[in-house]
Write a protein that holds these residues in place. Structure first.
Motif, mmCIF file in Angstrom:
data_model
loop_
_atom_site.group_PDB
_atom_site.id
_atom_site.type_symbol
_atom_site.label_atom_id
_atom_site.label_comp_id
_atom_site.label_asym_id
_atom_site.label_seq_id
_atom_site.Cartn_x
_atom_site.Cartn_y
_atom_site.Cartn_z
ATOM 1 N N ARG A 33 0.734 -1.169 0.036
ATOM 2 C CA ARG A 33 -0.044 0.097 0.125
ATOM 3 C C ARG A 33 0.784 1.274 -0.041
ATOM 4 O O ARG A 33 0.559 2.168 -0.919
ATOM 5 N N THR A 34 2.043 1.253 0.816
ATOM 6 C CA THR A 34 2.837 2.532 0.860
ATOM 7 C C THR A 34 3.488 2.489 -0.224
ATOM 8 O O THR A 34 3.805 3.663 -0.876
ATOM 9 N N GLN A 35 4.044 1.393 -1.031
ATOM 10 C CA GLN A 35 4.767 1.344 -2.273
ATOM 11 C C GLN A 35 3.786 1.862 -3.531
ATOM 12 O O GLN A 35 4.319 2.728 -4.234
ATOM 13 N N ARG A 36 2.666 1.762 -3.149
ATOM 14 C CA ARG A 36 1.723 2.099 -4.413
ATOM 15 C C ARG A 36 1.706 3.485 -4.169
ATOM 16 O O ARG A 36 1.621 4.514 -5.175
ATOM 17 N N HIS A 37 1.667 4.235 -3.015
ATOM 18 C CA HIS A 37 1.386 5.655 -2.885
ATOM 19 C C HIS A 37 2.683 6.435 -3.034
ATOM 20 O O HIS A 37 2.632 7.535 -3.514
ATOM 21 N N LEU A 38 3.981 5.880 -2.545
ATOM 22 C CA LEU A 38 5.307 6.476 -2.810
ATOM 23 C C LEU A 38 5.877 6.227 -4.046
ATOM 24 O O LEU A 38 6.861 6.799 -4.673
ATOM 25 N N GLY A 39 5.467 4.960 -4.460
ATOM 26 C CA GLY A 39 6.286 4.517 -5.769
ATOM 27 C C GLY A 39 5.928 5.216 -7.002
ATOM 28 O O GLY A 39 6.750 5.737 -7.817
ATOM 29 N N GLY A 40 4.747 5.843 -7.177
ATOM 30 C CA GLY A 40 4.243 6.683 -8.106
ATOM 31 C C GLY A 40 4.344 5.923 -9.464
ATOM 32 O O GLY A 40 4.462 4.701 -9.622
ATOM 33 N N GLY A 41 4.066 6.517 -10.400
ATOM 34 C CA GLY A 41 3.934 6.131 -11.740
ATOM 35 C C GLY A 41 4.843 6.826 -13.064
ATOM 36 O O GLY A 41 5.926 7.063 -12.326
ATOM 37 N N GLY A 44 6.401 10.482 -11.748
ATOM 38 C CA GLY A 44 5.857 10.804 -10.636
ATOM 39 C C GLY A 44 4.715 10.986 -10.592
ATOM 40 O O GLY A 44 4.021 11.421 -9.627
ATOM 41 N N GLU A 45 3.626 10.607 -11.592
ATOM 42 C CA GLU A 45 2.434 10.632 -11.619
ATOM 43 C C GLU A 45 1.819 9.634 -10.418
ATOM 44 O O GLU A 45 2.143 8.341 -10.539
ATOM 45 N N GLY A 46 1.023 9.899 -9.844
ATOM 46 C CA GLY A 46 0.316 9.023 -8.922
ATOM 47 C C GLY A 46 0.871 9.104 -7.534
ATOM 48 O O GLY A 46 0.465 8.471 -6.671
#
Length: 82
Positions: A33-41, A44-46
């Protein structure tokens, strides 16, 4: 309880609290969950940096206080039996 035993219990609780305060954010960073928020797309989108302000303080506090609370309860239970 003797003074030296009280000092050892106090040091043990503080050390456990410090380890928890360091380990909890590291564990939190490895969560999907954290990687999804901080990992970005792409480019840096998302990226959602608000999790650093909303979740991270609670993770650090929880990491510090939960092990300390468990340690305190186990110490009380052990002292009641003696």
């Amino acid at each position: 309880m003797e003074r030296t035993e009280v000092d050892r219990v106090t040091c043990g609780g503080c050390a456990l609290s410090a380890v928890g305060a360091v380990a909890a954010p590291l564990w939190w960073l490895s969560m999907p969950r954290t990687q999804r928020h901080l990992g970005g797309g792409f480019e840096g989108e998302g990226m959602d940096y608000t999790v650093l302000l909303t979740e991270l303080p609670f993770v650090i506090l929880g990491g510090a206080f939960v092990p300390l609370l468990v340690f305190m309860l186990l110490t009380r239970v052990r002292n009641r039996k003696n």
